[in-house]
Design a protein around this motif. Structure first.
Motif, short mmCIF file in Angstrom:
data_model
loop_
_atom_site.label_atom_id
_atom_site.label_comp_id
_atom_site.label_asym_id
_atom_site.label_seq_id
_atom_site.Cartn_x
_atom_site.Cartn_y
_atom_site.Cartn_z
N VAL A 2 1.03 -1.13 -0.01
CA VAL A 2 -0.02 0.08 0.13
C VAL A 2 0.92 1.27 0.06
CG1 VAL A 2 -1.56 1.29 1.33
CG2 VAL A 2 -1.89 -1.12 1.21
N GLN A 3 0.56 2.17 -0.90
CA GLN A 3 1.34 3.57 -0.88
C GLN A 3 0.00 4.83 -0.81
OE1 GLN A 3 4.13 3.13 -4.40
NE2 GLN A 3 5.71 3.37 -2.72
N ASP A 110 -5.34 2.39 9.26
CA ASP A 110 -4.30 1.27 9.01
C ASP A 110 -3.21 1.78 8.07
OD1 ASP A 110 -7.15 -1.01 8.29
OD2 ASP A 110 -5.88 -0.48 10.10
N TYR A 111 -3.50 2.79 7.29
CA TYR A 111 -2.22 3.39 6.54
C TYR A 111 -2.09 4.82 6.44
CZ TYR A 111 -3.14 -1.37 4.44
OH TYR A 111 -3.27 -2.91 4.45
#
Length: 122
Positions: A2-3, A110-111
């Motif tokens: 993930v980015q 989460d990110y």
């Protein structure tokens, strides 16, 4: 992997506007709540705005209500933060965030993105 990649920060005079963008990859974007946080020097990171997958639900911190607008384009996997009537106290590093629920996206997503600096001069 993930980015979340933010862009659009910079230096602006008080009363001016900026639009931040966050391009997401590596996750089912349209399934995620997306949000923006900011952290000023010496202060705790705070939630600024959040949006659900379809844009029908949004959240804004009291300090930015009426000045900031969050939006998203699911076709481009991108979330935006339009910031108007900027004040010196809006100066901070702004972070993009993603989470699967509306509580997490405002607290412990989460990110995270890497952040983009916004500086508002008086």
């Amino acid at each position: 992997q993930v980015q979340l990649v933010e862009s659009g920060g910079g230096l602006v005079q008080a009363g001016g506007s900026l639009r931040l963008s966050c391009a997401a990859s590596g996750l089912p974007f349209s399934s995620y709540y997306m949000g923006w946080f900011r952290q000023a020097p010496g202060k705790v990171r705070e939630s600024v705005a959040a949006i659900n997958w379809g844009g029908g639900w949004t959240y804004y911190a009291d300090s930015v209500k009426g000045r900031f607008t969050i939006s998203r384009d699911n076709a481009k996997n991108t979330v935006y933060l339009q910031m108007n009537s900027l004040k010196p106290e809006d100066t901070a590093v702004y972070y993009c965030a993603a989470d699967l629920n509306y509580v997490g996206v405002k607290s412990r997503p989460d990110y995270w993105g890497q952040g983009t600096q916004v500086t508002v001069s008086s």
